[in-house]
Design a protein around this motif. Structure first.
Motif, PDB file in Angstrom:
ATOM      1  N   LEU A 123       0.840  -1.191   0.000  1.00  0.00           N
ATOM      2  CA  LEU A 123       0.000   0.000   0.000  1.00  0.00           C
ATOM      3  C   LEU A 123       0.872   1.237   0.000  1.00  0.00           C
ATOM      4  N   HIS A 124       0.249   2.372  -0.271  1.00  0.00           N
ATOM      5  CA  HIS A 124       0.907   3.672  -0.172  1.00  0.00           C
ATOM      6  C   HIS A 124       0.295   4.366   1.032  1.00  0.00           C
ATOM      7  N   ALA A 125       1.062   4.478   2.105  1.00  0.00           N
ATOM      8  CA  ALA A 125       0.558   5.005   3.373  1.00  0.00           C
ATOM      9  C   ALA A 125       0.894   6.475   3.543  1.00  0.00           C
ATOM     10  N   GLN A 126      -0.123   7.276   3.841  1.00  0.00           N
ATOM     11  CA  GLN A 126       0.154   8.649   4.247  1.00  0.00           C
ATOM     12  C   GLN A 126       0.966   8.569   5.545  1.00  0.00           C
ATOM     13  N   LEU A 127       1.831   9.528   5.759  1.00  0.00           N
ATOM     14  CA  LEU A 127       2.743   9.474   6.911  1.00  0.00           C
ATOM     15  C   LEU A 127       2.012   9.245   8.225  1.00  0.00           C
ATOM     16  N   THR A 128       0.847   9.885   8.398  1.00  0.00           N
ATOM     17  CA  THR A 128       0.113   9.746   9.661  1.00  0.00           C
ATOM     18  C   THR A 128      -0.453   8.338   9.848  1.00  0.00           C
ATOM     19  N   ALA A 129      -0.584   7.579   8.766  1.00  0.00           N
ATOM     20  CA  ALA A 129      -1.166   6.242   8.857  1.00  0.00           C
ATOM     21  C   ALA A 129      -0.124   5.128   8.977  1.00  0.00           C
ATOM     22  N   GLU A 136      12.028   5.318   0.095  1.00  0.00           N
ATOM     23  CA  GLU A 136      11.973   6.668   0.652  1.00  0.00           C
ATOM     24  C   GLU A 136      10.561   7.237   0.574  1.00  0.00           C
ATOM     25  N   VAL A 137      10.363   8.286   1.334  1.00  0.00           N
ATOM     26  CA  VAL A 137       9.089   8.992   1.302  1.00  0.00           C
ATOM     27  C   VAL A 137       8.892   9.584  -0.097  1.00  0.00           C
ATOM     28  N   PHE A 138       7.640   9.613  -0.571  1.00  0.00           N
ATOM     29  CA  PHE A 138       7.334  10.178  -1.885  1.00  0.00           C
ATOM     30  C   PHE A 138       6.015  10.932  -1.810  1.00  0.00           C
ATOM     31  N   GLU A 139       5.787  11.734  -2.825  1.00  0.00           N
ATOM     32  CA  GLU A 139       4.575  12.547  -2.866  1.00  0.00           C
ATOM     33  C   GLU A 139       3.588  11.951  -3.858  1.00  0.00           C
ATOM     34  N   GLU A 140       2.339  11.839  -3.417  1.00  0.00           N
ATOM     35  CA  GLU A 140       1.260  11.375  -4.273  1.00  0.00           C
ATOM     36  C   GLU A 140       0.069  12.287  -3.998  1.00  0.00           C
ATOM     37  N   CYS A 141      -0.445  12.940  -5.022  1.00  0.00           N
ATOM     38  CA  CYS A 141      -1.556  13.897  -4.875  1.00  0.00           C
ATOM     39  C   CYS A 141      -1.216  14.985  -3.853  1.00  0.00           C
ATOM     40  N   ALA A 142       0.035  15.439  -3.858  1.00  0.00           N
ATOM     41  CA  ALA A 142       0.535  16.495  -2.978  1.00  0.00           C
ATOM     42  C   ALA A 142       0.494  16.102  -1.497  1.00  0.00           C
ATOM     43  N   ILE A 143       0.520  14.791  -1.211  1.00  0.00           N
ATOM     44  CA  ILE A 143       0.534  14.276   0.163  1.00  0.00           C
ATOM     45  C   ILE A 143       1.722  13.318   0.277  1.00  0.00           C
ATOM     46  N   LEU A 144       2.482  13.430   1.361  1.00  0.00           N
ATOM     47  CA  LEU A 144       3.641  12.554   1.561  1.00  0.00           C
ATOM     48  C   LEU A 144       3.203  11.143   1.963  1.00  0.00           C
ATOM     49  N   HIS A 145       3.853  10.145   1.359  1.00  0.00           N
ATOM     50  CA  HIS A 145       3.540   8.733   1.577  1.00  0.00           C
ATOM     51  C   HIS A 145       4.822   7.908   1.694  1.00  0.00           C
ATOM     52  N   TYR A 146       4.664   6.727   2.261  1.00  0.00           N
ATOM     53  CA  TYR A 146       5.661   5.660   2.182  1.00  0.00           C
ATOM     54  C   TYR A 146       4.995   4.470   1.522  1.00  0.00           C
ATOM     55  N   LYS A 147       5.728   3.796   0.660  1.00  0.00           N
ATOM     56  CA  LYS A 147       5.252   2.496   0.207  1.00  0.00           C
ATOM     57  C   LYS A 147       5.482   1.544   1.379  1.00  0.00           C
ATOM     58  N   MET A 148       4.500   0.737   1.684  1.00  0.00           N
ATOM     59  CA  MET A 148       4.638  -0.254   2.746  1.00  0.00           C
ATOM     60  C   MET A 148       4.239  -1.615   2.186  1.00  0.00           C
ATOM     61  N   GLN A 149       4.924  -2.620   2.681  1.00  0.00           N
ATOM     62  CA  GLN A 149       4.707  -3.982   2.199  1.00  0.00           C
ATOM     63  C   GLN A 149       4.554  -4.905   3.400  1.00  0.00           C
ATOM     64  N   LEU A 150       3.672  -5.855   3.275  1.00  0.00           N
ATOM     65  CA  LEU A 150       3.454  -6.805   4.359  1.00  0.00           C
ATOM     66  C   LEU A 150       4.654  -7.740   4.433  1.00  0.00           C
ATOM     67  N   ALA A 151       5.261  -7.793   5.601  1.00  0.00           N
ATOM     68  CA  ALA A 151       6.425  -8.676   5.810  1.00  0.00           C
ATOM     69  C   ALA A 151       5.972 -10.121   5.641  1.00  0.00           C
ATOM     70  N   LYS A 152       6.824 -10.912   5.019  1.00  0.00           N
ATOM     71  CA  LYS A 152       6.445 -12.310   4.754  1.00  0.00           C
ATOM     72  C   LYS A 152       6.761 -13.198   5.920  1.00  0.00           C
TER      73      LYS A 152
END
Length: 145
Positions: free
Chosen positions: A109-115, A129-145
Motif C-alpha cells: 500500500l501507499h501510506a500517508q505518513l500519519t497512517a 523513501e518517502v514520496f509525494e502522491e496527490c501532494a501528500i507525503l507517503h511511504y510504500k509499505m509492504q506486508l512482511a512475509k
C-alpha cells in the motif's frame, strides 16, 4: 460500541463509500476528484465501516501487476481514534487471505505518513523513501512475509 465492517455488495453502500472518500480526500485533503476516482473502481473489492449504524469509513483492494494493493482507506474525522481504521485493515486482510489466487502475492500500500503506525501494527514495513502522491507525503509499505 466497536466498528462493523462489511464488504460492499450493493450500490447504496458504494455511494456511501464514495461520499466518505470525497469528504476525507477531496474536501479535507484537497485531492483532485479526477485523481480520487479512477479506472480501478469496478475491479476493486470495496469495504464500508459503520459505527453506531453510521457509515464512517471505507477501503478497497485490488490485484495489480506488482501484487495486491490495499488502498483508499478513509475514515471520517468524527470517527477517528475509535478503531475504525484497524477494523478496516483487519477486514481487508481477511478478505484477501480468503480469496483464491492471492496466496504468495505481495501485499502493499501507499501510506500517508500519519497512517504508517496503523499499518505497522499489521506487519507492514516501509519500503524505500518517502514520496509525494496527490501532494501528500507517503511511504510504500509492504506486508512482511
Amino acid at each position: 460500541m466497536s466498528p462493523q465492517v462489511e464488504k460492499i455488495t450493493h450500490d447504496e453502500q458504494l455511494r456511501a463509500a464514495y461520499k466518505i472518500r470525497e469528504k476525507v480526500f477531496v474536501v479535507e485533503q484537497g485531492v483532485d476528484p479526477l485523481d480520487e476516482y479512477d479506472e480501478h473502481e469496478k475491479e476493486s473489492s470495496h469495504f464500508i465501516a459503520y459505527l453506531k449504524g453510521e457509515a464512517v469509513g471505507t477501503a478497497r483492494w485490488r490485484v495489480t501487476p506488482k501484487g495486491i494493493k490495499l488502498e483508499r482507506f478513509a475514515v471520517l474525522k468524527s470517527a477517528r481514534g475509535k478503531g475504525v481504521g484497524q477494523a478496516l485493515v483487519d477486514a481487508v486482510l481477511k478478505d484477501i487471505h480468503a480469496t483464491p489466487g492471492t496466496a504468495g502475492k505481495t501485499k502493499y500500500l501507499h501510506a500517508q505518513l500519519t497512517a504508517v503506525p496503523l499499518y505497522a501494527k499489521f506487519g507492514f514495513e516501509k519500503v524505500g523513501e518517502v514520496f509525494e502522491e496527490c501532494a501528500i507525503l507517503h511511504y510504500k509499505m509492504q506486508l512482511a512475509k
